[in-house]
Scaffold this motif. Structure first.
Motif, mmCIF file in Angstrom:
data_model
loop_
_atom_site.group_PDB
_atom_site.id
_atom_site.type_symbol
_atom_site.label_atom_id
_atom_site.label_comp_id
_atom_site.label_asym_id
_atom_site.label_seq_id
_atom_site.Cartn_x
_atom_site.Cartn_y
_atom_site.Cartn_z
ATOM 1 N N GLU A 126 43.272 49.220 36.663
ATOM 2 C CA GLU A 126 42.640 49.031 35.356
ATOM 3 C C GLU A 126 42.095 47.604 35.271
ATOM 4 N N HIS A 127 41.011 47.448 34.527
ATOM 5 C CA HIS A 127 40.410 46.121 34.409
ATOM 6 C C HIS A 127 41.207 45.260 33.435
ATOM 7 N N ILE A 128 41.808 44.196 33.981
ATOM 8 C CA ILE A 128 42.433 43.132 33.186
ATOM 9 C C ILE A 128 41.740 41.864 33.663
ATOM 10 N N MET A 133 34.612 48.301 33.284
ATOM 11 C CA MET A 133 33.678 47.165 33.421
ATOM 12 C C MET A 133 32.621 47.514 34.467
ATOM 13 N N ASN A 134 31.397 47.750 34.022
ATOM 14 C CA ASN A 134 30.344 48.211 34.916
ATOM 15 C C ASN A 134 30.002 47.222 36.010
ATOM 16 N N ASP A 135 29.999 45.939 35.694
ATOM 17 C CA ASP A 135 29.520 44.960 36.657
ATOM 18 C C ASP A 135 30.646 44.141 37.274
ATOM 19 N N CYS A 136 31.872 44.653 37.209
ATOM 20 C CA CYS A 136 33.000 43.912 37.778
ATOM 21 C C CYS A 136 33.147 44.249 39.267
ATOM 22 N N LEU A 137 33.101 43.221 40.103
ATOM 23 C CA LEU A 137 33.178 43.402 41.556
ATOM 24 C C LEU A 137 34.433 44.174 41.961
ATOM 25 N N PHE A 138 35.575 43.799 41.406
ATOM 26 C CA PHE A 138 36.820 44.438 41.860
ATOM 27 C C PHE A 138 36.965 45.852 41.287
ATOM 28 N N CYS A 139 36.413 46.127 40.106
ATOM 29 C CA CYS A 139 36.370 47.525 39.636
ATOM 30 C C CYS A 139 35.541 48.366 40.592
ATOM 31 N N LYS A 140 34.455 47.797 41.113
ATOM 32 C CA LYS A 140 33.621 48.529 42.068
ATOM 33 C C LYS A 140 34.363 48.757 43.373
ATOM 34 N N HIS A 142 36.565 37.835 37.780
ATOM 35 C CA HIS A 142 37.280 37.952 36.508
ATOM 36 C C HIS A 142 37.881 39.344 36.332
ATOM 37 N N HIS A 143 38.672 39.702 37.323
ATOM 38 C CA HIS A 143 39.535 40.890 37.309
ATOM 39 C C HIS A 143 40.837 40.393 37.908
ATOM 40 N N LEU A 144 41.924 40.523 37.157
ATOM 41 C CA LEU A 144 43.221 39.980 37.582
ATOM 42 C C LEU A 144 43.513 40.312 39.040
HETATM 43 ZN ZN ZN Z 1 37.338 44.872 36.883
#
Ligand code: ZN
Ligand code: AMP
Length: 113
Positions: A45-47, A1-8, A96-98
């Protein structure tokens, strides 16, 4: 997810204060703590939310709870702690990242408001 805060945050593109990390999960302090101890435990991982846990990805959730149990001992959370996952709009989910909030160091009321 490119724009997910928690992935970043997982990728180190946004700074965070790390509490714990392994190959499956990342744990870091909440930027706006609501208790003396307030950290977030997330899968790498993005959930998107608790509503998106499936037989295919649920092992990481079990793993996260094992990590939380270990951290509770290592961090001396002997008087108790609370684990919360807000899921969806009405529950107040804003990222919206678990993620599992882990809160400790004060008294908590129930039911939560
Ligand atoms: Zn994410
Ligand atoms: P929720 O409202 O349940 O989706 O929880 C999201 C949480 O993420 C909130 O408690 C925020 O304070 C926290 N938060 C938002 N941005 C950051 C950030 N950059 N670093 C750490 N925590 C954050």
């Amino acid at each position: 997810m490119n724009d997910c805060l928690f992935c970043k945050i997982v990728k180190g593109e946004i700074p965070s204060t790390k509490v714990y990390e392994d190959e499956l999960c990342y744990v870091f302090n909440d930027i706006a703590p609501t208790a003396p101890v307030h950290f977030l435990a997330i899968p790498k991982e993005h959930i998107a939310s608790a509503a998106d846990i499936t037989p295919e990805n649920s092992a990481v959730v079990a793993h996260i709870f094992e990590v939380i149990a270990k951290l509770s001992k290592d961090m001396g959370m002997t008087n108790g702690f609370r684990v919360v996952s807000n899921c969806g709009e009405s529950a107040g989910q804003t990222v919206h990242h678990l993620h599992f909030h882990v809160l400790s160091g004060r008294e908590f009321t129930w039911p939560a408001g």
